[in-house]
Design a protein around this motif. Structure first.
Motif, PDB file in Angstrom:
ATOM      1  N   UNK A 373       0.832  -1.201   0.000  1.00 38.00           N
ATOM      2  CA  UNK A 373       0.000   0.000   0.000  1.00 38.00           C
ATOM      3  C   UNK A 373       0.865   1.249   0.000  1.00 38.00           C
ATOM      4  N   UNK A 374       1.851   1.307   0.870  1.00 42.24           N
ATOM      5  CA  UNK A 374       2.686   2.503   0.991  1.00 42.24           C
ATOM      6  C   UNK A 374       3.452   2.791  -0.297  1.00 42.24           C
ATOM      7  N   UNK A 375       3.985   1.759  -0.924  1.00 40.62           N
ATOM      8  CA  UNK A 375       4.743   1.946  -2.163  1.00 40.62           C
ATOM      9  C   UNK A 375       3.827   2.460  -3.281  1.00 40.62           C
ATOM     10  N   UNK A 376       2.655   1.843  -3.404  1.00 39.92           N
ATOM     11  CA  UNK A 376       1.737   2.234  -4.481  1.00 39.92           C
ATOM     12  C   UNK A 376       1.162   3.632  -4.233  1.00 39.92           C
ATOM     13  N   UNK A 377       0.942   3.973  -2.976  1.00 37.27           N
ATOM     14  CA  UNK A 377       0.420   5.309  -2.636  1.00 37.27           C
ATOM     15  C   UNK A 377       1.440   6.388  -3.038  1.00 37.27           C
ATOM     16  N   UNK A 378       2.678   6.197  -2.658  1.00 38.49           N
ATOM     17  CA  UNK A 378       3.721   7.181  -2.980  1.00 38.49           C
ATOM     18  C   UNK A 378       3.886   7.321  -4.490  1.00 38.49           C
ATOM     19  N   UNK A 379       3.777   6.201  -5.180  1.00 41.21           N
ATOM     20  CA  UNK A 379       3.876   6.232  -6.643  1.00 41.21           C
ATOM     21  C   UNK A 379       2.730   7.058  -7.247  1.00 41.21           C
ATOM     22  N   UNK A 400      -3.335   3.780   9.402  1.00 39.07           N
ATOM     23  CA  UNK A 400      -3.573   2.621  10.274  1.00 39.07           C
ATOM     24  C   UNK A 400      -4.997   2.571  10.807  1.00 39.07           C
ATOM     25  N   UNK A 401      -5.767   3.648  10.600  1.00 38.33           N
ATOM     26  CA  UNK A 401      -7.143   3.689  11.093  1.00 38.33           C
ATOM     27  C   UNK A 401      -8.174   3.306  10.032  1.00 38.33           C
ATOM     28  N   UNK A 402      -7.774   3.183   8.767  1.00 36.21           N
ATOM     29  CA  UNK A 402      -8.806   2.961   7.758  1.00 36.21           C
ATOM     30  C   UNK A 402      -8.409   2.066   6.598  1.00 36.21           C
ATOM     31  N   UNK A 403      -7.147   1.979   6.253  1.00 30.73           N
ATOM     32  CA  UNK A 403      -6.725   1.192   5.095  1.00 30.73           C
ATOM     33  C   UNK A 403      -6.906  -0.295   5.402  1.00 30.73           C
TER      34      UNK A 403
END
Length: 664
Positions: A373-379, A400-403
Motif C-alpha cells: 500500500x505505501x509503495x503504491x500510494x507514494x507512486x 492505520x485507522x482505515x486502510x
C-alpha cells in the motif's frame, strides 16, 4: 353565583333518552319543560342535527354550592372571527360568523328545567347532510382511543392509523370521528405525557423502566441551569447481549432524530446471525470532546467497565480524542465508506480526476500488505503531483485507522463500515419523525428493540429447526452445518465452494512450517485477475495463517485455509476456528431476558377494554358463519347494552350527579 364562559362544543352527552316523534320534530319554544339539563342538551342537539347546524354549550352558571342553575346553548358559528395566525396575510379559516341563534334554560324550584328564551334565526346556510362533520357529533370511543394509542406506540403514522379504522368501519360515513380528531387526540396524549418538561418526564420514564427491571441503566446530564444536555440508556437485554457481542462495535452520530435536533448516538454490534444489535444509545446536545467523553464513560460504566476490542466511527476528531481518553486500549478504526465517498468532493478539481480515483480505489482495495500500500500510494502521489493535497496527506498519516491492509489483522465481525449504525438509524425512521420529542423517542427505542428482538428470535428458531443442504461431501461442511447459524453457515459454504478458484503455485518448507504461495482467480472491476497469497501451515497444531487475514477480520474459516486443511487430509475444522459468537448450539443469557413492552402505560380502562375485546373477537368468530347466530349475538348485545345503561343510570342517581355536564 359564579359564571363560566368556556365555549366548548358539545360532544357525547352520555345519555340516549328516548323521545317521542312529536318531541324530536318540534322547534324549541319558550317555557318547554325538561326533567334534567341533559334532556335539554339532548333535545337541542337533535334539533340542530335535523336543521343542519353545529351547536355548543356557550356558557353556564352555578350556584353557591356548585349546583348548575342556568345554561346557554348556541350555534357553534356564534362569536366574532379572530385570527391567531402569526402571519396576518395568511389567516386561519374560521367558522364563526356572529350567528345569534341560541337557547337559554334554567332550573325551576321543583328541579326541572325550563326554556327561558330562544332565537331560531341563523345568518348562514343550514345543511343536515353535514351533520356528521359537526364536532358535537364526533366522539372517539374508549376502544378506539386504545387502538389509536397502541398503533401510535407501534410507530404507525396517524393517516394509516385512521385509514385502517375507516376500512374496519366500512367507510368514512360510518366513522364517529375524523382524521384530525385522531391527530388531535394523539397530540393531546403526547402533551399530557410531556407536561412536566422533557428532563422530568424522561427521568420518570427511566425510573419506571428501572422499577420493572433493576438492570435497566440510564444516565442524564444536566447543565448548570438544570436543563437537559445529554442522556444515555440501555435496557437489561442489551447489557446482557454486550457480554457476547461487545468485541466489535460501531458508533456514529450522523442522524438527527427529534425536534430539538439532538443527534442520536447508538452503540451497535453484530449478533450471531450477522444482524445489527443495539447495545445502548444516547441523545446528545453537542458533538465535542467533552460530550463524547461523558457518553463513553457512562457507556463503559453501564457495561461493567469492559471496553470493546474494536470500535468503528467516522473521522470526527472529537470522537477520536474521546476514544483515546476513555478507551486507550481499544482499536479505533475509521469508516472506509465515509472516506471513499469524499473522493469526488476532495479531488474533482484535478484534471486527471477519473484516473486518480481509479488508481486510489485500486490501491486501497487491492493492496494485500502494508508495504505494498505505501509503495503504491507514494507512486500515485508522484505520478499525479498530489503532494500539496492536505486531505490526502492527512489520510496517509492516519492510514492505520482505515486502510484495509492495516486494519484487517483485528477482529471486526465482518463489519467494513459504520453503515450498520446508519441502517439502525434508518430502522428508527419507522418510529420517529422531525417532531418527535425526547421522551417519545426514548419510548420508541423500545418499539424498535421489540422488532429487532423478534427478528433475532425468528432467526434462532429457523437455525434450530431448518438446515441449508450441504453442497459437498466434505465432513467439515456437515460439521459447520451443525454448529453455525444459517447466516454463518452460508458464509462458510461460500468459502468452501470458492476453494475451487485456488491453486498452489509454490511450496517451501521452513522448519516445522510449510509456506505456500497460492493463486486465486478473482473478478475485480468486472475483469478476471489472478491474485497471489502467502499461506503458512503448521501441521502439528493445525494452525494456518494467510496474509489475506480474513479469519482475523471475520471469524469464519476462509477458502485458503480450507484448501490446505483438505489437502492435508483434515476432515474437520479445528475447534479454535469455530468462534462461539457464530454458534447456534449455545445458550446466551440475553435471549432469556424479556424486554418490557410498555404495558404499564396502559390504564385500568385500557386493560379492561383489551380483555373484553379478546372475548368479543372470539364471539364474532363463532357467529360470523351464520345469520341465525348473528341474530342471537345482536339480540344478546342489545339486551346487554340496556342492562349496562340502566346500571349507569342507577349509579348516577345514587350519586345525585349531573354526569359531568358542568363546564370544567
Amino acid at each position: 353565583m359564579s359564571e363560566e364562559n368556556d365555549e366548548v362544543e358539545i360532544g357525547e352527552t352520555g345519555l340516549e333518552k328516548t323521545m317521542s316523534p312529536e318531541e324530536t320534530t318540534q322547534e324549541p319554544k319558550v317555557n318547554m319543560i325538561f326533567n334534567t339539563v341533559d334532556e335539554v342538551l339532548d333535545f337541542y342537539k337533535k334539533y340542530a342535527n335535523r336543521v343542519g347546524f353545529p351547536m355548543k354549550k356557550r356558557s353556564s352558571k352555578k350556584g353557591d354550592f356548585g349546583e348548575l342553575k342556568y345554561v346557554t346553548l348556541s350555534c357553534s358559528r356564534s362569536g366574532i372571527p379572530q385570527s391567531t395566525a402569526s402571519n396576518v396575510l395568511k389567516p386561519y379559516p374560521s367558522i364563526k360568523c356572529n350567528c345569534k341563534a341560541q337557547l337559554r334554560a334554567g332550573i325551576c324550584l321543583d328541579g326541572r328545567w325550563k326554556v327561558n328564551s330562544v332565537k331560531l334565526d341563523h345568518n348562514h346556510g343550514l345543511n343536515p347532510n353535514n351533520a356528521r362533520y359537526f364536532r358535537m357529533n364526533r366522539a372517539i370511543s374508549s376502544y378506539m382511543k386504545r387502538k389509536i394509542e397502541v398503533n401510535d406506540r407501534a410507530g404507525i403514522r396517524v393517516n394509516k392509523n385512521y385509514n385502517s379504522m375507516v376500512v374496519e368501519a366500512g367507510g368514512h360515513e360510518n366513522m364517529s370521528f375524523m382524521e384530525k380528531d385522531c391527530r388531535n387526540y394523539i397530540n393531546k396524549v403526547r402533551r399530557l405525557q410531556l407536561g412536566e418538561g422533557d428532563a422530568t418526564a424522561i427521568q420518570k420514564y427511566f425510573l419506571k423502566m428501572q422499577a420493572q427491571n433493576a438492570n435497566f441503566f440510564y444516565a442524564i446530564d444536566l447543565d448548570e441551569s438544570g436543563r437537559l444536555r445529554n442522556v444515555f440508556w440501555a435496557d437489561s437485554r442489551s447489557r446482557a447481549a454486550y457480554e457476547e457481542f461487545g468485541d466489535a462495535i460501531t458508533f456514529d452520530t450522523t442522524y438527527l432524530t427529534n425536534k430539538y435536533d439532538m443527534p442520536f448516538a447508538p452503540f451497535v454490534g453484530v449478533n450471531h446471525h450477522g444482524h445489527s444489535i443495539l447495545l445502548g444509545c444516547g441523545l446528545i446536545s453537542s458533538e465535542d470532546t467533552d460530550t463524547f467523553v461523558w457518553l463513553f464513560k457512562v457507556w463503559l460504566a453501564c457495561m461493567s467497565g469492559l471496553a470493546p476490542c474494536g470500535i468503528i466511527t467516522d473521522q470526527d476528531r472529537a470522537m477520536k480524542n474521546a476514544i483515546e481518553i476513555v478507551f486507550p486500549n481499544t482499536r479505533h478504526r475509521w469508516c472506509l465508506w465515509h472516506i471513499m465517498k469524499k473522493l469526488h468532493e476532495k479531488l474533482k478539481s484535478y484534471k486527471h480526476y477519473e484516473s486518480i480515483k481509479f488508481a486510489l480505489e485500486n490501491i486501497v482495495y487491492d493492496s494485500l500488505t502494508n508495504i505494498e500500500f505505501e509503495d503504491r500510494w507514494k507512486e500515485m502521489i508522484e505520478k499525479y503531483e498530489l503532494q500539496s493535497n492536505d486531505w490526502l496527506r492527512g489520510l496517509y498519516d492516519e492510514r492505520r485507522r482505515w486502510v484495509p491492509s492495516f486494519v484487517k489483522g483485528s477482529f471486526w465481525a465482518g463489519m467494513s463500515t459504520t453503515q450498520r449504525s446508519e441502517s439502525m438509524n434508518a430502522f428508527f425512521d419507522d418510529h420517529v419523525n422531525s417532531k418527535t420529542t425526547l421522551k417519545q423517542f426514548v419510548e420508541q427505542y423500545e418499539n424498535a428493540l421489540m422488532t429487532k428482538v423478534e427478528k433475532e428470535n425468528q432467526a434462532d428458531y429457523k437455525s434450530s429447526s431448518a438446515d441449508i443442504q450441504c453442497s459437498t461431501h466434505y465432513f467439515m461442511e456437515k460439521q459447520a452445518q451443525g454448529v453455525y447459524t444459517i447466516a454463518k453457515f452460508k458464509e462458510f459454504q461460500n468459502e468452501l465452494t470458492s476453494k475451487m478458484y485456488c491453486e498452489v503455485v509454490d511450496t517451501k518448507e521452513d522448519g516445522a512450517f510449510l509456506k505456500y504461495q497460492i493463486s486465486e482467480d478473482m473478478i475485480i472491476a468486472g475483469k478476471k485477475k489472478s491474485v497471489n497469497f502467502t499461506v503458512i501451515f503448521h501441521e502439528f497444531d493445525s494452525e494456518v495463517k494467510c496474509n489475506c487475514s480474513k479469519f482475523e477480520f471475520r471469524g469464519i474459516l476462509w477458502r485458503h485455509a480450507i484448501y490446505f486443511l483438505i489437502k492435508h487430509k483434515m476432515d474437520l475444522i479445528p475447534d479454535k476456528y469455530i468462534l462461539r459468537r457464530w454458534r447456534k448450539d449455545v445458550t446466551r443469557r440475553h435471549t432469556k431476558i424479556k424486554i418490557s413492552y410498555n404495558e404499564s402505560n396502559a390504564t385500568l380502562e385500557a386493560h379492561q377494554c383489551d380483555k373484553m375485546q379478546k372475548t368479543f373477537d372470539e364471539i364474532k368468530e363463532l357467529a360470523a358463519d351464520s345469520e341465525e347466530k348473528c341474530v342471537i349475538v345482536m339480540a344478546w348485545m342489545q339486551k346487554l347494552k340496556e342492562q349496562l345503561s340502566n346500571h349507569d343510570n342507577d349509579s348516577q342517581n345514587a350519586q345525585d350527579s349531573h354526569g359531568g355536564m358542568d363546564d370544567d
